[in-house]
Write a protein that holds these residues in place. Structure first.
Motif, PDB file in Angstrom:
ATOM      1  N   LYS A 230      59.674  -1.799 -30.737  1.00  0.00           N
ATOM      2  CA  LYS A 230      58.420  -2.341 -31.250  1.00  0.00           C
ATOM      3  C   LYS A 230      57.231  -1.785 -30.479  1.00  0.00           C
ATOM      4  CE  LYS A 230      60.256  -6.752 -32.928  1.00  0.00           C
ATOM      5  NZ  LYS A 230      60.202  -8.232 -32.794  1.00  0.00           N
TER       6      LYS A 230
ATOM      7  N   VAL B 263      56.792 -11.710 -48.866  1.00  0.00           N
ATOM      8  CA  VAL B 263      56.953 -10.774 -47.753  1.00  0.00           C
ATOM      9  C   VAL B 263      57.782  -9.562 -48.119  1.00  0.00           C
ATOM     10  CG1 VAL B 263      56.691 -12.623 -46.073  1.00  0.00           C
ATOM     11  CG2 VAL B 263      58.973 -12.015 -46.866  1.00  0.00           C
TER      12      VAL B 263
ATOM     13  N   ALA C 256      61.321  -8.767 -48.115  1.00  0.00           N
ATOM     14  CA  ALA C 256      62.159  -8.452 -46.954  1.00  0.00           C
ATOM     15  C   ALA C 256      62.864  -7.115 -47.076  1.00  0.00           C
ATOM     16  CB  ALA C 256      63.187  -9.573 -46.751  1.00  0.00           C
TER      17      ALA C 256
ATOM     18  N   ASP D  35      61.551  -4.320 -47.624  1.00  0.00           N
ATOM     19  CA  ASP D  35      60.716  -3.280 -47.012  1.00  0.00           C
ATOM     20  C   ASP D  35      60.628  -3.407 -45.496  1.00  0.00           C
ATOM     21  OD1 ASP D  35      60.209  -2.243 -49.469  1.00  0.00           O
ATOM     22  OD2 ASP D  35      58.255  -3.204 -49.721  1.00  0.00           O
ATOM     23  N   TYR D  36      61.321  -4.357 -44.919  1.00  0.00           N
ATOM     24  CA  TYR D  36      61.236  -4.563 -43.471  1.00  0.00           C
ATOM     25  C   TYR D  36      61.871  -3.400 -42.722  1.00  0.00           C
ATOM     26  CZ  TYR D  36      59.477  -9.366 -43.460  1.00  0.00           C
ATOM     27  OH  TYR D  36      58.694 -10.479 -43.584  1.00  0.00           O
TER      28      TYR D  36
ATOM     29  N   THR E 151      62.572  -5.454 -37.268  1.00  0.00           N
ATOM     30  CA  THR E 151      62.104  -6.787 -37.637  1.00  0.00           C
ATOM     31  C   THR E 151      63.237  -7.788 -37.485  1.00  0.00           C
ATOM     32  OG1 THR E 151      60.572  -5.800 -39.215  1.00  0.00           O
ATOM     33  CG2 THR E 151      60.981  -8.150 -39.420  1.00  0.00           C
TER      34      THR E 151
ATOM     35  N   THR F 146      62.160 -13.090 -40.954  1.00  0.00           N
ATOM     36  CA  THR F 146      61.372 -12.973 -42.176  1.00  0.00           C
ATOM     37  C   THR F 146      60.427 -14.167 -42.262  1.00  0.00           C
ATOM     38  OG1 THR F 146      63.097 -14.114 -43.426  1.00  0.00           O
ATOM     39  CG2 THR F 146      63.158 -11.706 -43.412  1.00  0.00           C
TER      40      THR F 146
ATOM     41  N   ASN G 152      62.401 -14.274 -50.299  1.00  0.00           N
ATOM     42  CA  ASN G 152      61.304 -13.367 -49.943  1.00  0.00           C
ATOM     43  C   ASN G 152      59.927 -14.028 -49.917  1.00  0.00           C
ATOM     44  OD1 ASN G 152      62.643 -10.443 -50.137  1.00  0.00           O
ATOM     45  ND2 ASN G 152      63.419 -11.675 -51.839  1.00  0.00           N
TER      46      ASN G 152
END
Length: 374
Positions: free
Chosen positions: A12, A108, A110, A112-113, A117, A120, A290
């Motif tokens: 991160k 959100v 999820a 595309d996380y 990550t 969620t 999501n």
């Protein structure tokens, strides 16, 4: 590195360093837009204007964030606070506060996380319009598949400046890096840390803004990364540095937040949620994985005010001085009036006596002049 948590944390940090080299426009293009995140919104029982009511704010950790009620010249008013009623038989809750507060259906996506990550949901920060949001420190998490209710209570703090206290008056300090925002203790510590890093490394920490004329440290520059790591270890973190001294602001608004979640959506819900082409059951299941419902409202339509005042002021000094004179010398208010009357009477009698003497001498001179003249 072998620890999974440490690996994710370092990844991160590397992503944050890489994003710091991009412009604000490129960061917004890589993040979600307003309508991609906020699918439905209402405030005070009326539908929101998602494009106009939300302001985009690019955060170095969370990417594009959106601020509601950002216009400092316009006040958005909620006409009702939270009122909870519960019937014993069906256990139904009538919630007027959330209905007339801010309600948002957020999505959100999820799928595309990124692999780094860990959870969620969305991050929510509650602050004044003049205060800079710090979602990484003062934020609240709202998970997907739940309706998250945030009840607010406002407390205003007013402190005394010098010579009574050491609070910072309205405005900003000289090295405050969060321009166009009011002074805060958190912003002061981050500004101080960033100034120390800029002085030693000639580049800034990507987590914080930099003053004009400076740039952030690049992820591919080993010397800059080493210098930044050394400064972080030397200073002992953001708030532990003895080289940073940050006073409290003289005027401050403090929000106390009460959080309560519930599973969402319910199985009996027959209304299609958001933008979905499937059946109601399929859409509800999709949004449960999501999406999330967020409610922000005032629990009460009043606020608490704490005001500092001097412990011993000029009025107290006069009262104590008069009390001590009355105790030890027997002097009271009537005595002071008598002394004043005596002074005025003496002055008047003295002036009258001098005036009579003056008139007598003048008359004698006039009489003598007439005798000698005749």
């Amino acid at each position: 590195m072998t620890d999974e948590v440490a690996i994710v944390t370092k990844a991160k940090e590397n992503i944050m360093f890489a994003m710091a080299t991009l412009s604000m426009e490129d960061r917004q293009l890589l993040s979600n837009t307003k309508r991609e995140l906020v699918h439905k919104c209402s405030f005070n029982g009326m539908a929101c204007d998602i494009d106009g009511d939300f302001l985009t704010h690019v955060d170095p950790v969370f990417g594009s964030c959106f601020t509601f009620n950002h216009n400092r010249t316009l006040n958005l008013t909620s006409i009702r606070a939270g009122l909870y009623r519960c019937t014993i038989f069906r256990l139904l809750r009538r919630r007027l506060g959330p209905m007339y507060g801010l309600r948002m259906l957020v999505y959100v996506n999820a799928s595309d996380y990124m692999p780094t990550t860990e959870a969620t949901g969305v991050r929510l920060t509650i602050h004044d319009k003049e205060d800079f949001p710090f979602p990484d420190t003062f934020g609240y998490s709202a998970p997907t598949g739940y309706i998250s209710s945030f009840g607010l209570r406002l407390r205003r703090m007013t402190r005394l400046p010098a010579p009574y206290g050491d609070c910072v008056p309205d405005g900003k300090t000289e090295d405050y890096i969060y321009r166009n925002y009011e002074y805060s203790v958190e912003g002061c510590y981050r500004s101080c840390f960033q100034q120390l890093v800029l002085k030693d490394c000639q580049c800034g920490d990507p987590r914080f803004p930099v003053p004009p004329g400076f740039t952030h440290c690049e992820a591919a520059d080993p010397a800059a990364r080493k210098c930044l790591d050394e400064r972080m270890n030397e200073l002992g973190g953001l708030h532990g540095s003895f080289r940073c001294r940050c006073q409290q602001p003289c005027s401050q608004a403090i929000y106390t937040v009460t959080y309560s979640p519930a599973k969402w959506p319910s199985q009996s819900l027959k209304i299609q949620l958001g933008s979905c082409n499937g059946t109601n059951e399929e859409c509800n299941k999709h949004y449960k994985e999501n999406g999330a419902m967020v409610e922000v409202f005032y629990e009460q339509l009043n606020f608490e005010m704490l005001t500092e005042s001097e412990a011993y002021g000029f009025v107290n000094l006069l009262a104590d001085f008069g009390g001590q004179l009355g105790l030890w010398c027997g002097i009271s208010f009537l005595t002071c009036c008598e002394f004043l009357f005596l002074f005025v009477e003496t002055t008047y009698m003295s002036a009258e006596h001098n005036w009579l003497l003056y008139k007598k001498k003048k008359a004698e001179k006039e009489k003598a002049r007439q005798l000698w003249g005749s």
